[in-house]
Design a protein around this motif. Structure first.
Motif, PDB file in Angstrom:
ATOM      1  N   VAL A 194      44.192  12.392  30.369  1.00  0.00           N
ATOM      2  CA  VAL A 194      44.063  10.950  30.238  1.00  0.00           C
ATOM      3  C   VAL A 194      44.795  10.338  31.432  1.00  0.00           C
ATOM      4  O   VAL A 194      46.018  10.211  31.410  1.00  0.00           O
ATOM      5  CB  VAL A 194      44.653  10.442  28.908  1.00  0.00           C
ATOM      6  CG1 VAL A 194      44.477   8.928  28.795  1.00  0.00           C
ATOM      7  CG2 VAL A 194      44.006  11.144  27.728  1.00  0.00           C
ATOM      8  N   PRO A 195      44.065   9.989  32.502  1.00  0.00           N
ATOM      9  CA  PRO A 195      44.710   9.436  33.694  1.00  0.00           C
ATOM     10  C   PRO A 195      45.381   8.090  33.405  1.00  0.00           C
ATOM     11  O   PRO A 195      44.906   7.320  32.573  1.00  0.00           O
ATOM     12  CB  PRO A 195      43.562   9.252  34.686  1.00  0.00           C
ATOM     13  CG  PRO A 195      42.422  10.033  34.135  1.00  0.00           C
ATOM     14  CD  PRO A 195      42.621  10.118  32.660  1.00  0.00           C
ATOM     15  N   ALA A 196      46.466   7.800  34.099  1.00  0.00           N
ATOM     16  CA  ALA A 196      47.170   6.526  33.934  1.00  0.00           C
ATOM     17  C   ALA A 196      46.243   5.346  34.238  1.00  0.00           C
ATOM     18  O   ALA A 196      46.364   4.281  33.634  1.00  0.00           O
ATOM     19  CB  ALA A 196      48.406   6.484  34.835  1.00  0.00           C
ATOM     20  N   ALA A 197      45.296   5.540  35.155  1.00  0.00           N
ATOM     21  CA  ALA A 197      44.376   4.465  35.539  1.00  0.00           C
ATOM     22  C   ALA A 197      43.307   4.199  34.484  1.00  0.00           C
ATOM     23  O   ALA A 197      42.618   3.190  34.535  1.00  0.00           O
ATOM     24  CB  ALA A 197      43.716   4.797  36.876  1.00  0.00           C
ATOM     25  N   GLY A 198      43.141   5.122  33.512  1.00  0.00           N
ATOM     26  CA  GLY A 198      42.159   4.939  32.446  1.00  0.00           C
ATOM     27  C   GLY A 198      41.163   6.075  32.372  1.00  0.00           C
ATOM     28  O   GLY A 198      41.084   6.921  33.245  1.00  0.00           O
ATOM     29  N   GLY A 199      40.382   6.072  31.285  1.00  0.00           N
ATOM     30  CA  GLY A 199      39.352   7.078  31.071  1.00  0.00           C
ATOM     31  C   GLY A 199      39.897   8.370  30.511  1.00  0.00           C
ATOM     32  O   GLY A 199      41.084   8.495  30.212  1.00  0.00           O
ATOM     33  N   VAL A 200      39.013   9.338  30.369  1.00  0.00           N
ATOM     34  CA  VAL A 200      39.353  10.674  29.867  1.00  0.00           C
ATOM     35  C   VAL A 200      38.491  11.675  30.619  1.00  0.00           C
ATOM     36  O   VAL A 200      37.298  11.459  30.821  1.00  0.00           O
ATOM     37  CB  VAL A 200      39.068  10.804  28.357  1.00  0.00           C
ATOM     38  CG1 VAL A 200      39.359  12.209  27.869  1.00  0.00           C
ATOM     39  CG2 VAL A 200      39.865   9.799  27.550  1.00  0.00           C
ATOM     40  N   VAL A 201      39.113  12.781  31.027  1.00  0.00           N
ATOM     41  CA  VAL A 201      38.353  13.841  31.679  1.00  0.00           C
ATOM     42  C   VAL A 201      38.698  15.170  31.013  1.00  0.00           C
ATOM     43  O   VAL A 201      39.854  15.434  30.694  1.00  0.00           O
ATOM     44  CB  VAL A 201      38.597  13.876  33.215  1.00  0.00           C
ATOM     45  CG1 VAL A 201      40.037  14.142  33.548  1.00  0.00           C
ATOM     46  CG2 VAL A 201      37.698  14.881  33.889  1.00  0.00           C
ATOM     47  N   TYR A 202      37.666  15.967  30.754  1.00  0.00           N
ATOM     48  CA  TYR A 202      37.817  17.294  30.166  1.00  0.00           C
ATOM     49  C   TYR A 202      37.381  18.349  31.175  1.00  0.00           C
ATOM     50  O   TYR A 202      36.422  18.144  31.917  1.00  0.00           O
ATOM     51  CB  TYR A 202      36.924  17.461  28.927  1.00  0.00           C
ATOM     52  CG  TYR A 202      37.406  16.736  27.712  1.00  0.00           C
ATOM     53  CD1 TYR A 202      38.232  17.364  26.784  1.00  0.00           C
ATOM     54  CD2 TYR A 202      37.028  15.427  27.470  1.00  0.00           C
ATOM     55  CE1 TYR A 202      38.668  16.701  25.657  1.00  0.00           C
ATOM     56  CE2 TYR A 202      37.465  14.747  26.344  1.00  0.00           C
ATOM     57  CZ  TYR A 202      38.278  15.391  25.442  1.00  0.00           C
ATOM     58  OH  TYR A 202      38.707  14.728  24.326  1.00  0.00           O
ATOM     59  N   LEU A 203      38.066  19.467  31.146  1.00  0.00           N
ATOM     60  CA  LEU A 203      37.612  20.684  31.819  1.00  0.00           C
ATOM     61  C   LEU A 203      37.253  21.662  30.720  1.00  0.00           C
ATOM     62  O   LEU A 203      38.087  21.952  29.851  1.00  0.00           O
ATOM     63  CB  LEU A 203      38.719  21.265  32.701  1.00  0.00           C
ATOM     64  CG  LEU A 203      38.450  22.680  33.246  1.00  0.00           C
ATOM     65  CD1 LEU A 203      37.301  22.653  34.249  1.00  0.00           C
ATOM     66  CD2 LEU A 203      39.708  23.256  33.875  1.00  0.00           C
ATOM     67  N   TRP A 204      36.019  22.145  30.716  1.00  0.00           N
ATOM     68  CA  TRP A 204      35.577  23.154  29.746  1.00  0.00           C
ATOM     69  C   TRP A 204      35.145  24.354  30.577  1.00  0.00           C
ATOM     70  O   TRP A 204      34.025  24.433  31.058  1.00  0.00           O
ATOM     71  CB  TRP A 204      34.424  22.629  28.913  1.00  0.00           C
ATOM     72  CG  TRP A 204      34.057  23.505  27.748  1.00  0.00           C
ATOM     73  CD1 TRP A 204      33.627  24.790  27.801  1.00  0.00           C
ATOM     74  CD2 TRP A 204      34.088  23.141  26.369  1.00  0.00           C
ATOM     75  NE1 TRP A 204      33.377  25.257  26.542  1.00  0.00           N
ATOM     76  CE2 TRP A 204      33.664  24.255  25.629  1.00  0.00           C
ATOM     77  CE3 TRP A 204      34.435  21.979  25.687  1.00  0.00           C
ATOM     78  CZ2 TRP A 204      33.560  24.242  24.244  1.00  0.00           C
ATOM     79  CZ3 TRP A 204      34.339  21.978  24.315  1.00  0.00           C
ATOM     80  CH2 TRP A 204      33.901  23.098  23.592  1.00  0.00           C
TER      81      TRP A 204
END
Length: 182
Positions: free
Chosen positions: A132-142
């Motif tokens: 969860v980056p401080a700048a916003g959004g969500v990123v997953y690595l699968w």
């Protein structure tokens, strides 16, 4: 796409950066900038493939998922352990410490940085990571998901993926009240 306008209409972007041989391709500077802009607008990204961070070494991808390594395990792993409780266990109940079979692979050593956390670990390498980056959004690595096989084959990994999608995309509908009929 390096065009951030192309990403903006979507709540979730899934990028399969792997290839049949398990390698991937490098993100360009423009693509990284577009993806970071999308995240800053609250976007959600799932990055998947076999060894997408280390075949070839991709610093942009490493930074995007919040990992701190571009190394790979020396040996193949055939199981991943749940190391943090999963939200929304609607489709499958997996408890911390449970081990699930995975494709035998020398997984990328994607040790989570400050903004990231591991959900599944495969012999010291991260199988599923959430940032969860401080700048916003969500990123997953699968990781280790060659050709999306874990999402298309019936089984526990498909159900874990469904739980992830419900967690990230389902929203409460405060005006809707459901009452069971007799």
């Amino acid at each position: 796409s390096a065009d951030s306008v192309a990403l903006d209409p979507y709540d979730l972007v899934v990028l399969d950066l792997g290839a049949d041989h398990g390698g991937g391709r490098l993100l360009s500077d423009a693509e990284k900038t577009a993806l970071e802009g999308y995240l800053a607008l609250g976007g959600k990204i799932i990055l998947t493939g076999a060894n997408l961070m280390t075949r070839p070494d991709d610093r942009h991808l490493r930074d995007l998922v919040g990992a701190d390594s571009l190394d790979r395990l020396p040996d193949e792993e055939d199981a991943a352990e749940l190391v943090a409780a999963l939200p929304n266990a609607q489709f499958v109940g997996v408890s911390v410490g449970d081990r699930l079979a995975v494709e035998p692979l020398a997984y990328d050593l994607a040790t989570p940085g400050a903004e990231a956390s591991a959900w599944f670990d495969a012999g010291g390498a991260v199988k599923v990571l959430r940032r969860v980056p401080a700048a916003g959004g969500v990123v997953y690595l699968w990781a280790g998901n060659r050709d999306g096989a874990e999402w298309t084959a019936r089984g526990v990994w498909q159900d874990v993926f469904r739980n992830l999608l419900i967690h990230e995309l389902a929203e409460d509908v405060p005006w809707l009240t459901l009452t069971p009929a007799s």
